[in-house]
Design a protein around this motif. Structure first.
Motif, PDB file in Angstrom:
ATOM      1  N   TRP A  36       0.834  -1.203   0.000  1.00 44.14           N
ATOM      2  CA  TRP A  36       0.000   0.000   0.000  1.00 44.14           C
ATOM      3  C   TRP A  36       0.874   1.261   0.000  1.00 44.14           C
ATOM      4  CZ3 TRP A  36      -4.616   1.437  -1.213  1.00 44.14           C
ATOM      5  CH2 TRP A  36      -5.055   2.704  -0.847  1.00 44.14           C
ATOM      6  N   GLU A  37       1.940   1.243   0.773  1.00 41.90           N
ATOM      7  CA  GLU A  37       2.820   2.416   0.835  1.00 41.90           C
ATOM      8  C   GLU A  37       3.380   2.761  -0.544  1.00 41.90           C
ATOM      9  OE1 GLU A  37       5.806   2.432   3.937  1.00 41.90           O
ATOM     10  OE2 GLU A  37       4.538   1.083   5.115  1.00 41.90           O
ATOM     11  N   LEU A  38       3.907   1.760  -1.242  1.00 38.11           N
ATOM     12  CA  LEU A  38       4.496   1.995  -2.557  1.00 38.11           C
ATOM     13  C   LEU A  38       3.425   2.375  -3.571  1.00 38.11           C
ATOM     14  CD1 LEU A  38       6.845   1.963  -4.570  1.00 38.11           C
ATOM     15  CD2 LEU A  38       6.469  -0.510  -4.828  1.00 38.11           C
ATOM     16  N   ALA A  39       2.371   1.570  -3.657  1.00 37.93           N
ATOM     17  CA  ALA A  39       1.347   1.800  -4.675  1.00 37.93           C
ATOM     18  C   ALA A  39       0.624   3.128  -4.477  1.00 37.93           C
ATOM     19  CB  ALA A  39       0.349   0.646  -4.686  1.00 37.93           C
ATOM     20  N   SER A  40       0.306   3.479  -3.248  1.00 42.25           N
ATOM     21  CA  SER A  40      -0.418   4.736  -3.032  1.00 42.25           C
ATOM     22  C   SER A  40       0.475   5.938  -3.322  1.00 42.25           C
ATOM     23  CB  SER A  40      -0.999   4.805  -1.623  1.00 42.25           C
ATOM     24  OG  SER A  40       0.008   4.788  -0.646  1.00 42.25           O
ATOM     25  N   ALA A  41       1.770   5.837  -3.026  1.00 40.50           N
ATOM     26  CA  ALA A  41       2.689   6.932  -3.350  1.00 40.50           C
ATOM     27  C   ALA A  41       2.787   7.123  -4.860  1.00 40.50           C
ATOM     28  CB  ALA A  41       4.066   6.667  -2.764  1.00 40.50           C
ATOM     29  N   LEU A  42       2.863   6.036  -5.601  1.00 41.76           N
ATOM     30  CA  LEU A  42       2.950   6.135  -7.055  1.00 41.76           C
ATOM     31  C   LEU A  42       1.615   6.551  -7.671  1.00 41.76           C
ATOM     32  CD1 LEU A  42       5.252   3.073  -7.788  1.00 41.76           C
ATOM     33  CD2 LEU A  42       5.859   5.504  -7.821  1.00 41.76           C
ATOM     34  N   GLU A  43       0.515   6.102  -7.070  1.00 43.30           N
ATOM     35  CA  GLU A  43      -0.798   6.521  -7.562  1.00 43.30           C
ATOM     36  C   GLU A  43      -0.988   8.028  -7.373  1.00 43.30           C
ATOM     37  OE1 GLU A  43      -5.340   4.986  -7.259  1.00 43.30           O
ATOM     38  OE2 GLU A  43      -4.340   5.360  -5.338  1.00 43.30           O
ATOM     39  N   SER A  44      -0.572   8.555  -6.243  1.00 44.03           N
ATOM     40  CA  SER A  44      -0.760   9.980  -5.973  1.00 44.03           C
ATOM     41  C   SER A  44       0.020  10.856  -6.951  1.00 44.03           C
ATOM     42  CB  SER A  44      -0.365  10.311  -4.533  1.00 44.03           C
ATOM     43  OG  SER A  44       1.035  10.240  -4.362  1.00 44.03           O
ATOM     44  N   ARG A  45       1.023  10.273  -7.590  1.00 47.55           N
ATOM     45  CA  ARG A  45       1.812  11.020  -8.575  1.00 47.55           C
ATOM     46  C   ARG A  45       1.450  10.645 -10.008  1.00 47.55           C
ATOM     47  NH1 ARG A  45       4.384  10.336  -3.861  1.00 47.55           N
ATOM     48  NH2 ARG A  45       5.734  11.991  -3.105  1.00 47.55           N
ATOM     49  N   GLY A  46       0.386   9.855 -10.187  1.00 48.71           N
ATOM     50  CA  GLY A  46      -0.139   9.558 -11.519  1.00 48.71           C
ATOM     51  C   GLY A  46       0.539   8.450 -12.285  1.00 48.71           C
ATOM     52  N   PHE A  47       1.312   7.592 -11.607  1.00 50.77           N
ATOM     53  CA  PHE A  47       2.009   6.522 -12.300  1.00 50.77           C
ATOM     54  C   PHE A  47       1.170   5.265 -12.498  1.00 50.77           C
ATOM     55  CE2 PHE A  47       5.527   9.063 -10.671  1.00 50.77           C
ATOM     56  CZ  PHE A  47       6.305   9.175 -11.799  1.00 50.77           C
TER      57      PHE A  47
END
Length: 93
Positions: A36-47
């Motif tokens: 969740w930490e990795l995916a949500s960080a990348l999602e918040s930046r549009g990746f």
């Protein structure tokens, strides 16, 4: 094309390297919820787009809604990914 995957770091990096649209499903029972930490960080930046439960994939319209506002690399700054990962892991630039 779209890749639907679990939210493992290797799978995410491979999708990003291939410049494919990616939806990842989080397994929140693993090692302090690191996916969740990795995916949500990348999602918040549009990746990519992340979902908390696999059954959300079959809900009506979820995939169409999942892609609203997500660039999936078409217009992303690759250094933005590097900066995101550096910030997450505490690497100095």
């Amino acid at each position: 094309s779209i890749i639907i995957s679990h939210a493992g770091a290797g799978s995410i990096m491979e999708c990003l390297n291939l410049r494919k649209r990616c939806v990842v499903v989080i397994n929140d029972s693993l090692m302090d919820n690191h996916q969740w930490e990795l995916a949500s960080a990348l999602e918040s930046r549009g990746f990519l787009k992340c979902l908390a439960k696999p059954n959300l994939l079959i809900s009506s319209g979820v995939l169409a809604q999942a892609f609203e506002g997500v660039s999936f690399g078409e217009d992303r700054d690759e250094m933005g990914l590097v900066s995101t990962l550096d910030d997450m892991f505490g690497f100095a630039r």
